[in-house]
Design a protein around this motif. Structure first.
Motif, mmCIF file in Angstrom:
data_model
loop_
_atom_site.group_PDB
_atom_site.id
_atom_site.type_symbol
_atom_site.label_atom_id
_atom_site.label_comp_id
_atom_site.label_asym_id
_atom_site.label_seq_id
_atom_site.Cartn_x
_atom_site.Cartn_y
_atom_site.Cartn_z
ATOM 1 N N PRO A 256 26.854 16.494 24.586
ATOM 2 C CA PRO A 256 27.064 15.235 25.295
ATOM 3 C C PRO A 256 25.821 14.863 26.106
ATOM 4 O O PRO A 256 25.658 15.347 27.225
ATOM 5 N N GLN A 257 24.980 13.983 25.548
ATOM 6 C CA GLN A 257 23.667 13.706 26.138
ATOM 7 C C GLN A 257 23.738 13.045 27.508
ATOM 8 O O GLN A 257 22.822 13.178 28.323
ATOM 9 N N ASP A 258 24.822 12.333 27.759
ATOM 10 C CA ASP A 258 24.937 11.661 29.058
ATOM 11 C C ASP A 258 25.312 12.625 30.183
ATOM 12 O O ASP A 258 25.335 12.239 31.352
ATOM 13 N N ARG A 259 25.594 13.885 29.832
ATOM 14 C CA ARG A 259 25.968 14.825 30.892
ATOM 15 C C ARG A 259 25.000 16.016 31.009
ATOM 16 O O ARG A 259 25.343 17.042 31.587
ATOM 17 N N ILE A 260 23.842 15.849 30.402
ATOM 18 C CA ILE A 260 22.787 16.856 30.581
ATOM 19 C C ILE A 260 21.499 16.138 30.970
ATOM 20 O O ILE A 260 21.160 15.124 30.371
ATOM 21 N N GLU A 261 20.843 16.680 31.987
ATOM 22 C CA GLU A 261 19.515 16.171 32.315
ATOM 23 C C GLU A 261 18.562 17.362 32.399
ATOM 24 O O GLU A 261 18.865 18.356 33.067
ATOM 25 N N ILE A 262 17.458 17.239 31.681
ATOM 26 C CA ILE A 262 16.476 18.325 31.727
ATOM 27 C C ILE A 262 15.505 18.056 32.866
ATOM 28 O O ILE A 262 14.973 16.956 32.996
ATOM 29 N N ILE A 263 15.325 19.055 33.733
ATOM 30 C CA ILE A 263 14.388 18.910 34.847
ATOM 31 C C ILE A 263 13.272 19.932 34.642
ATOM 32 O O ILE A 263 13.542 21.135 34.538
ATOM 33 N N ASN A 264 12.068 19.460 34.587
ATOM 34 C CA ASN A 264 10.949 20.357 34.315
ATOM 35 C C ASN A 264 10.607 21.238 35.524
ATOM 36 O O ASN A 264 10.601 20.782 36.669
ATOM 37 N N ALA A 265 10.362 22.511 35.249
ATOM 38 C CA ALA A 265 9.878 23.451 36.263
ATOM 39 C C ALA A 265 8.920 24.368 35.529
ATOM 40 O O ALA A 265 9.276 24.965 34.519
ATOM 41 N N THR A 266 7.704 24.464 36.038
ATOM 42 C CA THR A 266 6.663 25.126 35.246
ATOM 43 C C THR A 266 6.597 26.644 35.417
ATOM 44 O O THR A 266 5.984 27.337 34.629
ATOM 45 N N GLU A 267 7.236 27.152 36.483
ATOM 46 C CA GLU A 267 7.148 28.600 36.724
ATOM 47 C C GLU A 267 8.481 29.302 36.464
ATOM 48 O O GLU A 267 9.536 28.673 36.443
ATOM 49 N N VAL A 268 8.384 30.634 36.299
ATOM 50 C CA VAL A 268 9.594 31.442 36.121
ATOM 51 C C VAL A 268 9.510 32.647 37.055
ATOM 52 O O VAL A 268 8.468 33.288 37.149
ATOM 53 N N ILE A 269 10.602 32.927 37.756
ATOM 54 C CA ILE A 269 10.643 34.150 38.573
ATOM 55 C C ILE A 269 11.123 35.280 37.671
ATOM 56 O O ILE A 269 12.211 35.195 37.094
ATOM 57 N N GLU A 270 10.295 36.314 37.531
ATOM 58 C CA GLU A 270 10.647 37.405 36.625
ATOM 59 C C GLU A 270 11.644 38.364 37.282
ATOM 60 O O GLU A 270 11.780 38.401 38.505
ATOM 61 N N THR A 271 12.287 39.192 36.459
ATOM 62 C CA THR A 271 13.341 40.084 36.937
ATOM 63 C C THR A 271 12.856 41.058 38.008
ATOM 64 O O THR A 271 13.559 41.328 38.974
ATOM 65 N N ALA A 272 11.670 41.594 37.831
ATOM 66 C CA ALA A 272 11.239 42.663 38.734
ATOM 67 C C ALA A 272 10.440 42.169 39.944
ATOM 68 O O ALA A 272 10.007 42.963 40.770
ATOM 69 N N GLU A 273 10.273 40.872 40.072
ATOM 70 C CA GLU A 273 9.470 40.370 41.206
ATOM 71 C C GLU A 273 10.143 40.575 42.556
ATOM 72 O O GLU A 273 11.353 40.384 42.674
ATOM 73 N N PRO A 274 9.373 40.928 43.589
ATOM 74 C CA PRO A 274 9.943 41.021 44.934
ATOM 75 C C PRO A 274 10.511 39.653 45.339
ATOM 76 O O PRO A 274 9.782 38.650 45.344
ATOM 77 N N PRO A 275 11.810 39.600 45.650
ATOM 78 C CA PRO A 275 12.528 38.335 45.822
ATOM 79 C C PRO A 275 11.958 37.375 46.860
ATOM 80 O O PRO A 275 11.709 36.210 46.551
ATOM 81 N N VAL A 276 11.737 37.858 48.081
ATOM 82 C CA VAL A 276 11.342 36.949 49.153
ATOM 83 C C VAL A 276 10.024 36.262 48.795
ATOM 84 O O VAL A 276 9.880 35.045 48.896
ATOM 85 N N ASN A 277 9.097 37.058 48.333
ATOM 86 C CA ASN A 277 7.800 36.529 47.972
ATOM 87 C C ASN A 277 7.904 35.521 46.815
ATOM 88 O O ASN A 277 7.263 34.460 46.826
ATOM 89 N N ALA A 278 8.719 35.857 45.843
ATOM 90 C CA ALA A 278 8.876 34.982 44.681
ATOM 91 C C ALA A 278 9.420 33.617 45.096
ATOM 92 O O ALA A 278 8.909 32.566 44.686
ATOM 93 N N ILE A 279 10.448 33.617 45.943
ATOM 94 C CA ILE A 279 11.053 32.352 46.385
ATOM 95 C C ILE A 279 10.052 31.537 47.216
ATOM 96 O O ILE A 279 9.958 30.317 47.101
ATOM 97 N N ARG A 280 9.277 32.231 48.042
ATOM 98 C CA ARG A 280 8.330 31.534 48.918
ATOM 99 C C ARG A 280 7.138 30.946 48.163
ATOM 100 O O ARG A 280 6.633 29.894 48.520
ATOM 101 N N THR A 281 6.680 31.687 47.137
ATOM 102 C CA THR A 281 5.432 31.247 46.497
ATOM 103 C C THR A 281 5.631 30.427 45.226
ATOM 104 O O THR A 281 4.835 29.549 44.928
#
Lengths: 332, 332
Positions: free
Chosen positions: B56-81
């Protein structure tokens, strides 16, 4: 009597006392002839039951104790006031050097308190941990502490790790056992305050083979031999083991009984299932030792049957023969 | 769009992203037509995958985000940077009120940190707990907290109990759910310092149906609906569940394959076993909500497949429809 291991057995403790206890004692004495047992409890009851049995009479002595500490009694009070209970009388035999070890399936709290108050700790040991063997996919691990010292501090956990290593290496015969601390993630910076403070201390400790953190998920897979944790956590681990396993079995059983196909399949797999689960049965290793006391205290399950009692008594002989306490005294 | 539940979905988080995430989203939208999803992540990748699908195309919107937080990254730093990561961009959609909820199968620590730092807590809530549904013999229980707040204090646990009750009552539809605190014995005087201090507070609390302590052994049997504990303990419980169950299954399987009789029996019981274990599969309830935030954050397993993602998204609609957050705001 010189090379005998003398075990003071609480004949009145546990759900199946005195029958399962006495049967376990006789069975242990028949299997190993270097064990001597004191059966401590209400003489009349013990005599009535043992009278019909065949057993090595020169290696059993009945010691009368008129009181019994019940399962639900507050431990400290029970140990302090019931001076003529089977537990207190038996613990005193160890204190006086007449026995090397104490075995009971009774009130857990009273065993822990009594062991510490009556037998006392090895010099330098801050808190004696309870260390049951738990079954894993690869064999067995030792869980220290699983109920003796809630709110333990980092230094205590380091002692648990050292004593656990010595016990595991000797009792289970695997050199240089892998020691891990229970944590909620694999990385060193994870954990609560206690784990964060303990981790570097374990890392520095040269006497043990510390492999880092273990997540609870990995415990049943047997990734570590000696699993160190604070008692509240250890108790949760031990009881989750029992709870998940029994729930799982009952859910599967119910499922199988709901169809003819399941019933037939169930009959076919029964023997395999039984022998598989047997490998997963920790009672083959005996009971849980309370480490770090001037003598051995072994707590068996309240529901222990003859086999577990027998193995707990044989465990005491192993403990003495391998001089585990002497090693603990030397290395701590 | 008025009565729509708008969910910001982290299309890049989890072992099976973006495929399982996008499939789960499409599946949820097909099942319920009052849901709208933002698919947040690398636009090119999302477009390539979704291009071949019918949705249903009217109920999905794609929002671009260029980065990915990886599984093993330290959380606080990842969210901040990583300001342009799928997680941070999606969380901001909730913060700005464009979305009601956020769903991710990504880095757990980052979800917890990001939820608190970006979306923020409901006024009065001290620590938002992570509250997964765990399967039991009788259905399902809610485990609060299972990983968000190690070293929590008694007042936090009381809030966990209240929020857990509201969530359970609404999401699982059982009035007046039974609340218990994880302990190492049934008696009130048992426990570590935290439990001893929390117990009387829960007892006094009029908004909940507090039934006392629960030992870990009883959790899988379903003796309580809402199970309150500190996060370290909760994490151990959750992971023991997974570990014991999977070890048990693999040991049984190995046992069955070791004989012809076992193999035949195994074939016969397979369908029953499968449907039995399905009941024991918590993914039917979706993911774990992080309770007490100004918007809903749902953490699904890193290994989540389409079905769990779908259920996690539907869970967000239920959460909004039943006004669970409004109830939490009112009653805390």
């Amino acid at each position: 009597m010189h090379n005998m291991t003398k075990v003071a057995v609480d004949a009145m403790g546990g759900d199946n006392a005195p029958e399962a206890i006495i049967d376990g004692v006789i069975s242990a004495l028949k299997e190993k002839d270097d064990i001597f047992c004191y059966l401590v409890g209400k003489e009349e009851i013990i005599k009535t039951y043992i009278g019909s049995k065949e057993y090595p009479q020169d290696r059993i002595e009945i010691i009368n104790a008129t009181e019994v500490i019940e399962t639900a009694e507050p431990p400290v009070n029970a140990i302090r006031t019931k001076k003529d209970s089977s537990m207190v009388v038996a613990l005193n035999l160890v204190k006086e050097g007449r026995a090397d070890a104490f075995v009971s399936a009774g009130n857990s709290g009273a065993i822990l308190v009594g062991g510490q108050l009556i037998i006392g700790r090895i010099k330098g040991i801050k808190r004696p941990p309870l260390a049951p063997i738990i079954p894993t996919e690869k064999g067995a691990s030792l869980l220290v502490d699983c109920g003796a010292n809630v709110d333990a501090r980092p230094q205590h956990l380091v002692q648990f790790a050292k004593m656990g290593s010595i016990y595991y290496e000797n009792a289970l015969g695997r050199k240089n056992p892998k020691v891990a601390i229970v944590n909620i993630g694999a990385e060193e910076e994870k954990g609560n305050q206690l784990v964060k403070e303990t981790f570097p201390l374990l890392k520095e400790c040269k006497d043990i083979n510390f492999i880092g953190s273990i997540e609870a998920r990995e415990i049943p897979h047997g990734y570590a031999d000696v699993i160190v944790c604070e008692a509240f956590t250890g108790n949760v681990i031990l009881k989750m083991y029992e709870g998940v396993a029994s729930t799982f079995l009952s859910v599967i059983k119910e499922g199988l009984l709901s169809s003819l196909r399941g019933k037939i399949g169930g009959l076919l797999i029964k023997p395999v299932l039984k022998s598989t689960l047997k490998e997963f049965d920790a009672t083959q290793y005996g009971g849980a030792p309370l480490l770090g006391l001037n003598g051995l205290v072994v707590k068996t399950h309240g529901s222990a049957q003859k086999k577990e009692v027998k193995n707990s008594i044989i465990q005491c002989a192993t403990f003495k023969e391998l001089k585990i306490n002497e090693q603990i005294q030397e290395k701590i």
